[in-house]
Design a protein around this motif. Structure first.
Motif, mmCIF file in Angstrom:
data_model
loop_
_atom_site.group_PDB
_atom_site.id
_atom_site.type_symbol
_atom_site.label_atom_id
_atom_site.label_comp_id
_atom_site.label_asym_id
_atom_site.label_seq_id
_atom_site.Cartn_x
_atom_site.Cartn_y
_atom_site.Cartn_z
ATOM 1 N N MET A 154 -2.264 1.670 -1.031
ATOM 2 C CA MET A 154 -3.524 2.461 -1.190
ATOM 3 C C MET A 154 -4.826 1.565 -2.059
ATOM 4 S SD MET A 154 -3.380 5.266 -4.791
ATOM 5 C CE MET A 154 -3.136 4.133 -5.983
ATOM 6 N N GLY B 89 -7.034 1.055 0.333
ATOM 7 C CA GLY B 89 -6.913 2.107 1.480
ATOM 8 C C GLY B 89 -8.238 2.265 0.851
ATOM 9 N N LEU B 90 -8.468 2.249 -0.816
ATOM 10 C CA LEU B 90 -9.677 3.125 -1.664
ATOM 11 C C LEU B 90 -10.846 1.549 -1.169
ATOM 12 C CD1 LEU B 90 -7.579 4.029 -4.882
ATOM 13 C CD2 LEU B 90 -8.982 5.393 -3.789
ATOM 14 N N PHE C 43 -10.862 4.219 3.486
ATOM 15 C CA PHE C 43 -10.021 4.351 4.166
ATOM 16 C C PHE C 43 -9.566 6.491 4.239
ATOM 17 C CE2 PHE C 43 -8.612 0.960 6.000
ATOM 18 C CZ PHE C 43 -9.796 0.592 7.003
#
Lengths: 392, 392
Positions: B312, B315-316, B320
């Motif tokens: 996560m 992704g942050l 994304f």
């Protein structure tokens, strides 16, 4: 039952004590005989958390199907995709906002500022529905509604009247959006926003994603109008990304003006772009506070109704490692959030509304980095959630 | 019992199926009569996670007292504080590493690369103790030990011999550290590191925190030595912050050379400084994978043995948002981590070691952003954890 005695709790990680609640507020003195008691078993006690910038109306958190995100990279892609998706699916802002508000409460958040879309496609219906959620939650959670022109005011004729109507029906705050980058006419956009604020005697909260010198220019126009209308302490700039990527000297000049005018900053502490950092804002005397922005919506799959997680992300973004620094990250979802949004009677002092969160953590820093389960949440003077779930 | 039939699971979020495990590996064909079965109830099935860069020996996760962090802002402050703290408290790398390795397993991580300090204060004792943890976990978790000169090699005479001894006793990989910024003599430092790698026929993994052109220069020296010693595919650069803050043209030249030499990147996706981004690395053909770095140690209070949380954060950091992008963040703690670290037989294909994680999620993207409880973890062909807790 709005009286309660919380035994053996450690406020902000300090020494163990008892906390008395009378008529829903923190009180001093001896507990009345026969009062309901809750054994805190030495847990850390925190005041109810403050979500300073979210979009309750947009979430898909409550929906049975996962929303596959295939949106394009620009802000305008996300705006257009969302407006069309809302119209196509009949997404219900009432059910969405109620589910998310309840999820926030279960995780200890008792104050929320939510931007809610107003546009020529949905009209004021999303505001109407979130106002119903605000009413449904009012005994245990304080929700501020920002009438937010997500699709712009100038390009879509009639949006100004819709904002006017939303404010008349009870929205608390006038929203605005990227006066240059989206609206293409900063003076006209801001004049409409501030005129509505003046007419309804309501504060302003403007989404400012604009980078660098463009954002700084828009920010200057916002500050000019704050001063001209004597709106000191009643203006928030959300995101304010520009303050993360202009030269420090220019940044500090702007921060100085913001401090003087009481203009606060709402930040998600985005990991992927320049953001205003907490330390220079605080050093300048500017209130900076935290929020998720959207949670599981067409803009982003991320976000969580857990403000301790947001505090952790603020800490990570600001490279806050020392315990005294992590406490600043927590402050962004607590005291500073209440101050920036104008939520009153927040905190742990006698007289404050008894919004209390118990977690198993040795220190405040551990509560932020470990984000333990909320053992007990108290609001309105009674236990409203245990172990992350609302009680009946 | 290393045979198992997992019924009704959805590999990577695809259609429901059964997965057969024979002798600890994923198998094809009909299940033997009488095989143990586990009902997946439609859960999402993921391969065991890969932690590509951590420090098992440093954590305080298992300690009763919270470690108050008051460390200074520079890397050297953190290095000196930690070495002194370890000596003063007698911090036990054995207990620390075992507790953290077990916590990782309970959350579904079956492969770990851990850097372990070697210095003139602690000698090789931390490596010895983590090798014991590696041995204790070997049936269910694969731990690589990097002999890591955290306090430098050049300034503290005898460190090179200690590294040599650590490798002789079983450390898997030669570590290195900031050849310019900390070591002040990049050629001598790297020559020692690569000479040890050649002598022991072991790979290299170098912490490179150096920014900008200094880091790029060190990286060039690493690439020269990789080529000269024909160590293609056996070198990792950890952090490689410089790739986040040099001009894109220079970055892409370096990435092209890294791709040619099979030099991979380990990243925490730090939110507070420039980092190598996933998309340009992948576009250039460079393997980039994820890790926590330290977890609750003297360097940082953050970090978690949950690699879905690391996905996560990746992704942050990389912005994304689309489901296909979030899948790339997951890849950093899965396939790419195994490829970059050289972990074999990883994945969900027949023949792979049966390291399996079941979570309640509708899609892979949801597993990353919601980080649901690990309902079941399988390793070594048997259920090793349920609902986040190890089974006996």
């Amino acid at each position: 039952m709005t009286d309660l005695l919380l035994r053996n709790v450690r406020p902000m990680g300090g020494a163990a004590t008892d906390v008395l609640v009378l008529q829903g507020r923190i009180a001093e003195g001896p507990a009345p005989a026969g009062i309901a008691t809750e054994d805190g078993r030495g847990a850390l006690l925190l005041p109810g958390f403050v979500e300073g910038h979210t979009h309750l109306d947009k979430t898909t958190l409550h929906q049975p199907d996962w929303l596959v995100n295939e949106v394009g990279p620009r802000i305008i892609d996300k705006i257009d995709t969302e407006r069309e998706w809302r119209a196509r699916t009949g997404h219900d802002a009432g059910a969405a906002s109620l589910a998310l508000a309840r999820a926030f409460l279960a995780q200890g958040t008792t104050r929320i500022r939510s931007h809610v879309d107003v546009d020529t496609s949905g009209g004021t219906q999303h505001v109407e529905r979130v106002l119903q959620t605000r009413e449904a939650m009012k005994d245990v959670q304080d929700i501020q509604v920002v009438a937010f022109p997500q699709s712009g005011i100038l390009a879509r004729q009639g949006t100004d009247s819709l904002l006017d109507a939303a404010l008349a029906m009870g929205a608390d705050i006038v929203g605005g959006l990227d006066p240059c980058a989206i609206e293409r006419d900063p003076v006209r956009h801001l004049d409409i926003v501030f005129r509505l604020a003046e007419k309804h005697a309501k504060p302003v909260d403007i989404h400012l994603h604009e980078p660098g010198s463009m954002g700084a220019f828009s920010l200057e126009l916002i500050l000019e109008r704050t001063r001209a209308l004597s709106m000191q302490g009643r203006v928030v700039v959300s995101h304010a990304f520009c303050l993360g990527d202009i030269p420090e000297r220019e940044r500090d000049t702007l921060l100085g003006q913001m401090a003087e005018l009481g203009v606060a900053i709402a930040t998600t502490a985005s990991a992927s772009r320049p953001v205003p950092l907490v330390a220079p804002c605080r050093a300048a005397g500017v209130t900076i506070f935290g929020g998720n922005d959207g949670i599981r919506d067409t803009w982003t799959p991320y976000g969580s109704p857990d403000m301790l997680e947001r505090a952790m992300l603020i800490g990570l973004r600001n490279n806050f490692r020392r315990d005294d620094e992590v406490a600043l990250a927590f402050d962004c979802v607590s005291r500073a959030g209440a101050a920036g949004c104008g939520f009153v009677d927040h905190g742990l002092a006698p007289g404050a509304r008894a919004e209390l969160v118990l977690v198993e953590a040795r220190t405040l820093a551990e509560a932020v980095v470990a984000r333990p389960a909320r053992r007990v949440v108290v609001s309105g003077g009674r236990v409203v959630a245990r172990n992350g779930a609302l009680v009946a």
